[in-house]
Design an enzyme around this catalytic site. Structure first.
Site, short mmCIF file in Angstrom:
data_model
loop_
_atom_site.label_atom_id
_atom_site.label_comp_id
_atom_site.label_asym_id
_atom_site.label_seq_id
_atom_site.Cartn_x
_atom_site.Cartn_y
_atom_site.Cartn_z
N ASN A 192 0.84 -1.20 0.00
CA ASN A 192 0.00 0.00 0.00
C ASN A 192 0.87 1.25 0.00
O ASN A 192 2.11 1.19 -0.05
CB ASN A 192 -1.00 -0.03 1.16
N PHE A 193 0.23 2.42 0.10
CA PHE A 193 0.93 3.69 -0.07
C PHE A 193 1.29 4.34 1.27
O PHE A 193 1.65 5.52 1.30
CB PHE A 193 0.10 4.65 -0.92
N GLY A 194 1.17 3.59 2.36
CA GLY A 194 1.71 4.05 3.63
C GLY A 194 0.95 5.14 4.33
O GLY A 194 1.48 5.81 5.22
N VAL A 195 -0.31 5.37 3.95
CA VAL A 195 -1.14 6.35 4.65
C VAL A 195 -1.69 5.68 5.91
O VAL A 195 -2.37 4.66 5.83
CB VAL A 195 -2.30 6.84 3.76
N VAL B 261 -5.69 -20.98 0.67
CA VAL B 261 -6.78 -21.83 1.15
C VAL B 261 -7.89 -21.84 0.12
O VAL B 261 -8.38 -20.79 -0.31
CB VAL B 261 -7.29 -21.32 2.51
N TRP C 112 -8.54 1.26 -3.35
CA TRP C 112 -8.19 -0.06 -2.83
C TRP C 112 -8.60 -0.21 -1.35
O TRP C 112 -7.91 -0.82 -0.55
CB TRP C 112 -6.69 -0.34 -3.02
N HIS C 113 -9.78 0.34 -1.04
CA HIS C 113 -10.32 0.30 0.33
C HIS C 113 -11.56 -0.60 0.38
O HIS C 113 -12.54 -0.27 1.03
CB HIS C 113 -10.66 1.70 0.81
N HIS D 86 -7.94 6.02 5.06
CA HIS D 86 -7.32 4.97 4.26
C HIS D 86 -7.31 3.74 5.17
O HIS D 86 -6.75 3.77 6.27
CB HIS D 86 -5.93 5.40 3.82
#
Length: 563
Positions: free
Chosen positions: A93-96, A230, A496-497, A541
């Protein structure tokens, strides 16, 4: 013979790692198995802070999902990346690192009828998760970042905070927001994000933090197996007793916890015979438990960029990003001591969450259900977000090198009322589901998109900011409603949430598949703990929400089993 564990956790993203680590650390020391579909992701070079924007391009770490063609976005398929390997999406991810609004959690508690989800309880879990580093560079005024110690943790496994060096135009841009009438906020993670803030990152001293950090040091009662996707649950009647992975069987004496995420947890359930009966029957999967709600309720944030070239000297980005030798030298320096330009450029961002009076007065808002209107009027719940200093040149094809001296604002649409879906498309459990978020399908969403972009342009066109702009790289043709909406349909990206596909609710709620204890309603010994269960698309985010979801599930398991 197959080994039996007390608990099996599927998926090592923020939720799964939080569940597994918390259970393993319980005083009774139960035997916990954590299964991860991807690899170890152990290479430290995957954690360069300033390259957090590029890691998702590593195909070994990304499932590479796409949406279906989006009817309201000019029939475009949109990137739907999900992380693969230890750490899950936190590894790409973008680190937020933002936790959202107090009102988000109080609404979660109301929807499911359980005070365990209220803000005061959730904030305590957040504080247990983080080690917050409050350092800001020398000479930076505290008006830009001044969190209260009481709102943060000091001894958790996840290191978060501010970048140790900031690009020189970052404070200047925050000043521009203030001059344009946007309020400042000294800490967006206090429970009230409203206002312009300095971004709190899931990184510290140039090194990104991921969910893998929750698994270190690894207790001897926690077993982690990688390269173990799985396919389905092992069921005995209506009891979950284990899971199958690539022909191997693993058994749980107490419970199985699915934490594979909002796109893959429904897939495991469906291939186990739990889900919408019509879909299962169409693919010749025997129906164990018909649950129409599984796969419905998909929600997500989306965004568009505004990009402007700037006058010479406004930023230092062109000199760095336009010189491969400088970037290579900077990477060698980072490998040596985790300092240098890769801990500066695109590492400290501005971020703001704001209310929109024009949205509240619209007919689309007035048409919403009363509970939704009450939630959106909560003093801490924002209507949209602006993020600054995004390195957009890596995301626009053929971005001209001559335009590297630029400023980028991302505008995020919040509180979308659309409910998308994830659908079974094969009897093969290794084939992904079909992902249809239905971006911009609801009239409220289109109104919110127009008003949020219009308000962001109020800043972009303000005198203090606009005076340093030279040309538009990406912006709507005009501020007419038609052009604003067209800009969204042409340029929208997922944030992407993804949330809500195995929704939590009260027993009897038609749209709920999971109860407030994370139990899959109708199956014993099975819990779901990831963003798929969260009934609110939080105002942030959402990696932080994934962590706290796992922590909450672990708390409930520890209490129930007296661990």
């Amino acid at each position: 013979m197959a080994t039996t564990y007390d608990f099996i956790v599927v998926g090592s993203g923020p939720s799964g790692s939080a569940v597994a680590a918390s259970l393993a650390q319980a005083s009774s020391r139960p035997k916990v198995l954590l299964l991860e579909a991807g690899s170890n992701n152990e290479d430290r070079n995957l954690r360069v802070d300033g390259q957090r924007w590029l890691t998702f391009q590593n195909k070994e770490m990304n499932w590479g999902y796409k949406t279906t063609s989006q009817d309201h976005c000019n029939d475009r398929e949109i990137d739907y990346s999900r992380g693969k390997g230890i750490g899950g999406s936190s590894a790409i991810n973008f680190g937020v690192y933002s936790v959202g609004a107090r009102g988000d959690y109080d609404e979660w508690a109301r929807i499911v009828g359980d005070d365990a989800y209220r803000w005061d309880r959730m904030q305590a879990r957040y504080k247990s998760l983080e080690t917050f580093h409050n350092d800001i560079p020398a000479g930076i005024d505290k008006k830009y970042a001044n969190p209260k110690a009481s709102d943060h943790g000091t001894s958790g496994p996840l290191h978060v905070g501010f970048a140790s060096e900031w690009e020189r135009d970052v404070p200047a841009m925050i000043d521009d927001f203030e001059r344009a009438g946007f309020p400042l906020n000294p800490d967006h993670n206090s429970g009230n994000p409203i206002g312009m803030s300095m971004l709190i990152n899931s990184s510290y001293k140039g090194l990104r933090s991921t969910a893998a950090d929750l698994l270190v040091p690894r207790p001897d009662n926690l077993t982690v197996i990688v390269d173990a996707p799985v396919q389905r649950l092992i069921l005995k009647g209506k009891n979950a007793v284990g899971v199958e992975s690539k022909g191997n069987q693993y058994f749980a004496a107490k419970e199985v916890v699915l934490s594979a995420g909002a796109l893959d947890t429904p897939k495991i359930l469906m291939h186990s015979g739990i889900g919408p009966a019509n879909q299962l029957e169409a693919h010749n999967i025997p129906v164990v438990l018909p649950v129409p709600a599984i796969g419905r309720g998909l929600r997500d944030h989306c965004f568009v960029p505004l990009v402007y070239t700037r006058v010479k000297g406004d930023t230092d980005r062109a000199a760095f990003y336009g010189d491969q030798k400088k970037m290579d030298e900077a990477l060698e320096r980072w490998k040596h001591d985790s300092t240098g330009p890769w801990t500066k450029f695109a590492c400290q961002l501005g971020v703001g969450w704001f209310k929109l009076d024009q949205l509240v007065s619209s007919k689309e808002f007035q048409a919403l259900p009363d509970d939704e209107k009450k939630y959106l009027l909560h003093e801490t719940v924002p209507h949209y977000e602006i993020l600054t200093h995004f390195p957009v040149h890596w995301f626009i094809p053929q971005f001209p090198e001559s335009a590297l001296n630029y400023s980028c604002l991302l505008v995020f649409l919040y509180n979308a009322q659309t409910r998308g879906e994830v659908l079974l498309q094969s009897s093969d459990p290794d084939v992904p589901l079909r992902f249809d978020p239905k971006f911009l399908a609801h009239p409220f969403d289109r109104r919110a998109a127009i008003e949020s972009l219009r308000d962001a342009l109020r800043f972009a066109n303000s005198d203090s900011y606009k005076k340093n702009n030279l040309a538009d790289v990406a912006a709507p043709k005009s501020d007419s409603e038609e052009d604003l909406l067209e800009y969204w349909t042409q340029n929208v990206s997922s944030s992407w949430h993804m949330t809500g596909t195995v929704k939590m609710g009260k027993p009897g709620d038609l749209d709920a598949a999971v109860d407030a204890q994370f139990k899959l309603i109708g199956i014993n010994g099975l819990r779901i703990a990831d963003l798929s269960v969260v009934p609110v698309l939080a105002s942030c985010h959402t990696q932080a929400v994934a962590y706290v979801t796992g922590l909450t599930c672990a708390d409930k398991l520890i209490e129930e089993y007296k661990l």
